[in-house]
Design an enzyme around this catalytic site. Sequence first.
Site, PDB file in Angstrom:
ATOM      1  N   GLN A 156       0.842  -1.203   0.000  1.00  0.00           N
ATOM      2  CA  GLN A 156       0.000   0.000   0.000  1.00  0.00           C
ATOM      3  C   GLN A 156       0.878   1.255   0.000  1.00  0.00           C
ATOM      4  OE1 GLN A 156      -3.398  -0.324  -0.159  1.00  0.00           O
ATOM      5  NE2 GLN A 156      -3.660   1.882  -0.394  1.00  0.00           N
ATOM      6  N   VAL A 186      -5.520   6.373  -4.823  1.00  0.00           N
ATOM      7  CA  VAL A 186      -4.939   5.273  -4.038  1.00  0.00           C
ATOM      8  C   VAL A 186      -5.036   5.663  -2.564  1.00  0.00           C
ATOM      9  CG1 VAL A 186      -2.860   3.916  -3.569  1.00  0.00           C
ATOM     10  CG2 VAL A 186      -3.299   4.742  -5.889  1.00  0.00           C
ATOM     11  N   SER A 192      -6.957   1.892   3.946  1.00  0.00           N
ATOM     12  CA  SER A 192      -7.549   1.016   2.931  1.00  0.00           C
ATOM     13  C   SER A 192      -8.022  -0.312   3.513  1.00  0.00           C
ATOM     14  CB  SER A 192      -6.538   0.737   1.819  1.00  0.00           C
ATOM     15  OG  SER A 192      -7.067  -0.236   0.936  1.00  0.00           O
ATOM     16  N   HIS A 194      -8.281  -2.850   1.826  1.00  0.00           N
ATOM     17  CA  HIS A 194      -7.489  -3.909   1.190  1.00  0.00           C
ATOM     18  C   HIS A 194      -6.398  -4.395   2.145  1.00  0.00           C
ATOM     19  CE1 HIS A 194      -9.118  -3.848  -2.909  1.00  0.00           C
ATOM     20  NE2 HIS A 194      -9.261  -2.534  -2.752  1.00  0.00           N
ATOM     21  N   ASP A 201     -11.220  -5.765  -5.398  1.00  0.00           N
ATOM     22  CA  ASP A 201     -11.695  -5.037  -6.567  1.00  0.00           C
ATOM     23  C   ASP A 201     -11.999  -6.097  -7.610  1.00  0.00           C
ATOM     24  OD1 ASP A 201     -11.291  -2.665  -5.262  1.00  0.00           O
ATOM     25  OD2 ASP A 201      -9.284  -2.338  -6.103  1.00  0.00           O
ATOM     26  N   GLU A 249     -17.386   3.610  -6.470  1.00  0.00           N
ATOM     27  CA  GLU A 249     -16.463   2.599  -7.007  1.00  0.00           C
ATOM     28  C   GLU A 249     -17.231   1.321  -7.311  1.00  0.00           C
ATOM     29  OE1 GLU A 249     -12.978   1.847  -4.656  1.00  0.00           O
ATOM     30  OE2 GLU A 249     -12.158   3.852  -4.962  1.00  0.00           O
TER      31      GLU A 249
HETATM   32 ZN   LIG Z   1     -10.689  -1.403  -3.785  1.00  0.00          ZN
END
Ligand SMILES: [Zn+2]
Length: 285
Positions: A156, A186, A192, A194, A201, A249
């Site tokens: 990241q 980002v 995040s 993630h 995604d 998103e």
């Molecule tokens: Zn994402």
Amino acid sequence: MRMRRRRYKGDIRRIRQRNARIFLVVCLVVFGAATVWISIDEKKAEKKAEQAYKEQIEQEEQAKKEENTKPQVNIEPTGPVLADETEKQQWYLRLVNSDYPMTEADVPEVATETVDTNGYQVDARIMEDLEAMFEDARVAGRTPMICSAFRAWDLQVSLYENKIERVMQEEGLSYEDAAVKAATVVAKPGTSEHQVGLALDIVSSEYQELDEAQMETEDQKWLMENSWKYGFILRYPMDKSEITGVIFEPWHYRYVGKKAAKEITEQNITLEEYVGAGAVETPVF
Ligand SMILES: [Zn+2]
């Protein structure tokens, strides 16, 4: 003359007597009529009062009946269905956003598992549901594909730093300004999902761009309609940016568990609202 006068007097008396009788009869008739009138009126009033009393009794009885059939327990009006205090502590409901960032030390150590041949990894605990979703999508003739999943801290950081550098070069901005701009694309390290292995995604294999047109693809439509059944939500929906702090998103899915995914989807709310965190105060767009 005397006789005539007497007769005359007698006539007057008779007339007077007749008038008196007529007067008496008229009086009797008037009196009688008045009596009848009053008694009719009284009867009417009596009937009215009786009717009103009857109605009152009926109303009281009806009210009593209703009182008896009412549930004895006071039922609170049902509000939104949100996570309770215990649920909020569960790993799958962990909120990560720019208002609730993690330091490197905060990032939970999770066992990850590789999802596909591209080597993408997720928290091992969501594998079963994720695989079921992809299997059912395949059965439905859809071919979605993962283009990002778990990101270790260093990954990241490098994604973010690379983005800043590119923005600085392309737009001639200072590091600080470029960092703000980069964060809209980002996520800043620590903000995040993630990084906790619960986000993916997913794009259509027929259209792999990360833009709004993604939502028009058949693969994405299938995911948007069905992902909640497997415990996933489209995390940053259209028209919810003011709450999530992230742009729309139509590819970023977040695992929240089946119960939460169903409740969030049914109520058309965000994870922020579901865990009672409120709108993000530091949006990244
Ligand atoms: Zn994402």
